[in-house]
Design an enzyme around this catalytic site. Structure first.
Site, short mmCIF file in Angstrom:
data_model
loop_
_atom_site.label_atom_id
_atom_site.label_comp_id
_atom_site.label_asym_id
_atom_site.label_seq_id
_atom_site.Cartn_x
_atom_site.Cartn_y
_atom_site.Cartn_z
CB SER A 163 -0.93 0.08 1.33
OG SER A 163 -0.12 -0.04 2.35
CG HIS A 164 1.98 3.26 2.51
ND1 HIS A 164 1.15 2.36 2.88
CD2 HIS A 164 1.61 4.38 2.68
CE1 HIS A 164 0.12 3.31 3.48
NE2 HIS A 164 0.36 4.49 3.33
CD GLU B 182 -3.02 -3.29 3.14
OE1 GLU B 182 -3.28 -4.15 2.32
OE2 GLU B 182 -1.89 -3.07 3.16
#
Ligand code: NDP
Ligand code: PYC
Length: 333
Positions: free
Chosen positions: A43-44, A184
């Protein structure tokens, strides 16, 4: 897609350079997203290049800002990111923060006026490499309802901590104060997957497993009133305390464009050596006992999964969904 770490970095840097960032900014942001990809924090990871480029193309994010350092007190350094991404401001201010922590035992870094999307473990881990313990916190946009409420107010407000461990990777945890990071839910939406029970409410305040409904509704804090209170604390400490924006103010500044939140970040560094004086070695040994007792029960340390993913990525490179890879390549303007 399988890319070596060098290929992943070169692609990320290229995308950022071709969308108007200067060398310093492109390098700092590329390092950050590749580190996320490498540690399987998808997600990052490189997924964030999409919103970085959106920010650059909006004309709001500065890709050549020169962060300005203000030494405002023996134990406080402030860096104005000048509407650039947080990573550059962090890099520039780190040596000052570490020096102050070593001198005073404790020191705070206020990063102001920064676009912020990164995983906070990157920063606290970097500080632990200098031998200091650290905590970091930042707001985001209004995505999360307070416990008992149904409308978004708080950000997903991450909180991270690192404890240096001589000769071994630091003890690090880093979590959103929402049940899960918004990234997410965005990734679940891209993949057409449902989200678990308890993550979010739809626009009418009903529980939902549909990521799109969740993105339009309200996410939920972890741990009911406890996560909610921590989230409020982060709004206050990394917002008004620093003279910077809270999540609802960042959201208003965004004006519906949907780019990375802009606000402040608070990082506090502690020097175990300075606190403990001559007993530092013994105190470090006692800290190790605690961590051994955790693992001794069969529990795992936070970041253990990440460190294992990192080793694998050094050997095998990083994996990217084909569709994400194509989207990223297409961003090379
Ligand atoms: P997770 O819930 O995935 O993980 C939270 C922490 O718990 C990690 O340190 C993780 O270590 C650890 N952990 C997970 N499972 C266990 C276990 N069984 N035993 C011990 N420790 C465990 O993270 P979130 O989804 O809450 O957040 C993901 C990232 O999103 C964070 O890095 C955060 O900084 C970032 N974020 C950034 C925001 C921003 O505004 N910049 C906003 C919100 C989030 P491990 O990684 O090893 O699994
Ligand atoms: O995943 O919640 C998140 C997030 C918000 C800002 C950056 N990441």
């Amino acid at each position: 897609m399988q890319l070596s770490l060098d290929e992943a970095y070169a692609l990320s840097r290229d995308v950022l350079l071709s969308n108007g960032m200067n060398e310093q900014h492109a390098a700092a942001v590329a390092r950050s997203v590749v580190a996320g990809q490498r540690d399987e924090c998808h997600s990052h990871g490189m997924y964030r290049l999409l919103v970085c480029v959106k920010g650059m193309r909006s004309g709001k994010v500065s890709g050549d800002a020169v962060p300005e350092i203000h030494d405002i007190a023996p134990g406080i350094v402030r860096v104005d990111a000048k509407s650039g991404f947080s990573q550059v401001a962090f890099d520039v201010a780190t040596p000052v923060l570490v020096r102050k922590a070593r001198e005073c035992g404790i020191a705070a870094l206020s990063i102001n006026n920064c676009y912020h999307f990164s995983a906070l473990w990157q920063e606290v881990e970097a500080l632990a490499e200098h031998g200091v313990a650290a905590i970091a916190m930042t707001p985001s946009h209004s995505y999360v309802a307070p416990a008992g409420g149904k409308k978004p107010l708080f950000g997903t407000n991450p909180f991270a901590f690192a404890w240096p461990r001589p000769g071994t990777p630091p003890f690090v945890f880093d979590f959103a104060t929402s049940v899960a990071a918004r990234g997410e839910i965005e990734l679940a939406h891209r993949k057409g997957e449902k989200i678990p029970d308890g993550w979010a409410l739809d626009r009418d305040g009903h529980p939902t497993n549909d990521p799109q409904e969740a993105l339009q509704g309200a996410m939920l804090p972890f741990g009911l009133h406890k996560g909610s209170a921590l989230s409020a604390m982060i709004e206050l400490l990394a917002g008004p305390l620093l003279g910077d924006l809270m999540s609802f103010e960042s959201q208003a500044r965004d004006g519906g464009i949907g780019i990375t939140p802009i606000h402040g970040e608070l990082i506090i560094a502690f020097s175990p050596d300075r606190f403990a004086g001559g007993d530092a070695q013994e105190n470090h040994a006692r800290a190790e006992l605690l961590l051994q007792h955790i693992v001794g029960q069969g529990a795992r340390l936070p970041s253990q999964r990440r460190f294992a993913a990192r080793i694998k990525s050094f050997e095998e490179g990083v994996r990217l969904d084909e569709s994400l890879y194509q989207e990223i390549c297409a961003l090379r303007a």
